[in-house]
Scaffold this motif. Structure first.
Motif, PDB file in Angstrom:
ATOM      1  N   SER A 197      -3.139   2.450   2.717  1.00 24.71           N
ATOM      2  CA  SER A 197      -2.523   3.097   3.869  1.00 24.71           C
ATOM      3  C   SER A 197      -1.261   3.851   3.468  1.00 24.71           C
ATOM      4  CB  SER A 197      -2.193   2.050   4.938  1.00 24.71           C
ATOM      5  OG  SER A 197      -1.527   2.633   6.026  1.00 24.71           O
ATOM      6  N   GLY A 198      -0.447   3.245   2.608  1.00 27.16           N
ATOM      7  CA  GLY A 198       0.781   3.889   2.161  1.00 27.16           C
ATOM      8  C   GLY A 198       0.528   5.156   1.369  1.00 27.16           C
ATOM      9  N   ALA A 199      -0.507   5.143   0.542  1.00 22.55           N
ATOM     10  CA  ALA A 199      -0.838   6.332  -0.246  1.00 22.55           C
ATOM     11  C   ALA A 199      -1.298   7.470   0.637  1.00 22.55           C
ATOM     12  CB  ALA A 199      -1.918   5.984  -1.272  1.00 22.55           C
ATOM     13  N   ILE A 200      -2.089   7.163   1.650  1.00 22.16           N
ATOM     14  CA  ILE A 200      -2.627   8.209   2.521  1.00 22.16           C
ATOM     15  C   ILE A 200      -1.544   8.766   3.438  1.00 22.16           C
ATOM     16  CG2 ILE A 200      -4.273   8.662   4.390  1.00 22.16           C
ATOM     17  CD1 ILE A 200      -6.116   6.601   3.109  1.00 22.16           C
ATOM     18  N   ALA A 201      -0.617   7.915   3.868  1.00 26.80           N
ATOM     19  CA  ALA A 201       0.397   8.329   4.840  1.00 26.80           C
ATOM     20  C   ALA A 201       1.704   8.763   4.196  1.00 26.80           C
ATOM     21  CB  ALA A 201       0.667   7.181   5.807  1.00 26.80           C
ATOM     22  N   SER A 202       1.705   9.085   2.913  1.00 26.89           N
ATOM     23  CA  SER A 202       2.930   9.492   2.232  1.00 26.89           C
ATOM     24  C   SER A 202       3.338  10.910   2.637  1.00 26.89           C
ATOM     25  CB  SER A 202       2.740   9.391   0.715  1.00 26.89           C
ATOM     26  OG  SER A 202       2.543   8.041   0.324  1.00 26.89           O
ATOM     27  N   GLU A 203       4.374  11.447   1.981  1.00 26.80           N
ATOM     28  CA  GLU A 203       4.980  12.700   2.415  1.00 26.80           C
ATOM     29  C   GLU A 203       4.188  13.949   2.022  1.00 26.80           C
ATOM     30  OE1 GLU A 203       8.927  12.733   0.946  1.00 26.80           O
ATOM     31  OE2 GLU A 203       9.604  11.041   2.173  1.00 26.80           O
TER      32      GLU A 203
END
Length: 399
Positions: free
Chosen positions: A322-328
């Motif tokens: 989730s963190g990788a997909i929702a990064s900047e």
């Protein structure tokens, strides 16, 4: 489509890859004997499957945007069924390997288009609710598939494992035809998109790289275990049925960690949960080293350390994805495809390298799993520590 129908169809599609990957694990020693190959070669069939599964994920999204979700998915499921039937009828290692790659190509359609269907039909809040139900169900497949496959292989021979997978695919095909309506949004471009567009932007994002390394490390350790454990359990004198049930504790660990992580999200920081999961990963790695060092060869000394690793699978893995997909980087769809590619591709290479270079046995786990745990820890802990230090300094300055 009703919520029940959506969850049912997406769960079936999402379980494609793991069921086909894991169902024949307990039968691999018997298959190696029948194909007249070395034990180290059978894990290569998992690696080849995963490589094909990883690469195919980059293309099914654009294809479904061009031709629609349902027709592309239908073709993918039929390829999955055909590949499974080919595996069941294979008489040699080479032909089996070829059919496995076709099976993986079809399985990729379920993974990619299943996520696309959720995005098409749900807003962000609704999607989270669907995933909270789907992923625990899908997490059962890594344990249930070997348990089912081990019993089928013991009763009817290893070919029945792939007949079961083909039947699973046919059921999914019928559900798609009867329950699934075309969900592609009307504004979707009618032209085939370049699947590599935006990759550079995503790969330049440090947060994406950091989280993806955690994902890859956990998944590599997971598949090293999956490809090594059947031969370790066989060396203990366990039957296919007995070894199949030994994967159940891992699923219990995944689901338990998933439930706890969801509750903790409202209380502690995102990265703190990821770090806690990585700590379990490191603990499992240390346990593997300790048991190997003390020469404690027992089923317990194999399953217990991997149970600790499974806790990171249920917590750090899902949050890191989730963190990788929702990064900047601002390219969620591209990042999703890349995460899936790196996750499965790295796992296939790690499993192949472990068996090809080190053979099979508990010593492989004592080397491979700690190396993966070290990568995960170095990827996330320094950033988490720096963030905590910065926060502490800000609080001190405020006071």
């Amino acid at each position: 489509m009703s919520n029940f129908s959506l969850i049912l169809v997406v769960s079936m599609l999402s379980a494609f890859g793991l069921i086909a990957s894991d169902v024949y694990l307990p039968a691999m020693p018997a298959m190696a004997h029948q194909f007249a190959i070395g034990a180290w070669q059978m894990p290569q069939t998992v690696s080849a499957y995963l490589i094909a599964l990883a690469c195919a994920q980059l293309f099914f999204g654009p294809l479904s945007d061009r031709w629609g979700r349902k027709p592309v998915l239908s073709v993918g499921i039929l390829l999955y069924v055909l590949g499974s039937l080919g595996c069941a009828s294979a008489n040699g290692f080479t032909s089996f390997l070829t059919w496995r790659m076709l099976e993986a190509l079809g399985a990729a359609s379920g993974l990619v288009i299943g996520r696309a269907i959720i995005a098409d039909t749900c807003d962000k809040k609704s999607s989270a609710k669907v995933y909270s139900v789907v992923y625990p169900l899908v997490s059962l497949s890594p344990a249930l598939a070997p348990a089912i496959g081990g019993n089928l292989a013991a009763w009817f021979g290893w070919r029945s494992d792939f007949l079961f997978v083909a039947a699973f695919g046919l059921v999914a095909f019928c559900l798609v035809q009867t329950l699934l309506k075309e969900t592609r949004v009307a504004s979707a471009t009618p032209q085939l998109m370049n699947p590599f567009a935006g990759f550079a932007d995503v790969l330049r994002d440090r947060a994406f790289v950091r989280y993806t390394l955690v994902v890859c490390a956990i998944y590599c350790a997971w598949f090293i275990y999956l490809t090594q454990s059947p031969f370790i359990f066989s060396g203990f004198g366990l039957s296919e049925q007995q070894s199949g049930w030994l994967y159940l504790p891992l699923t219990i660990g995944i689901i338990s960690a998933n439930l706890v992580s969801r509750r903790l999200l409202d209380r502690v920081s995102y990265d703190s949960i990821v770090v806690a999961g990585v700590a379990c990963f490191v603990a499992g790695a240390i346990a593997f080293i300790a048991f190997q060092w003390w020469d404690m060869a027992h089923v317990f000394t194999i399953v217990l350390p991997m149970f600790l690793v499974s806790l990171s699978n249920g917590s750090s893995l899902s949050l890191a994805v989730s963190g990788a997909i929702a990064s900047e980087h601002g390219r969620a769809a591209t990042a999703s495809g890349l995460v899936g590619f790196f996750q499965i591709g790295s796992a296939s290479l790690a499993a192949a390298a472990a068996s090809g270079l080190l053979g099979t046995g508990s010593q492989v786990l004592a080397i491979g799993v700690p190396c993966c745990a070290l990568v995960a820890a170095l990827s996330i802990v320094p950033r988490w520590y720096a963030a905590r230090r910065t926060l502490a300094l800000r609080k001190g300055a405020w006071r």
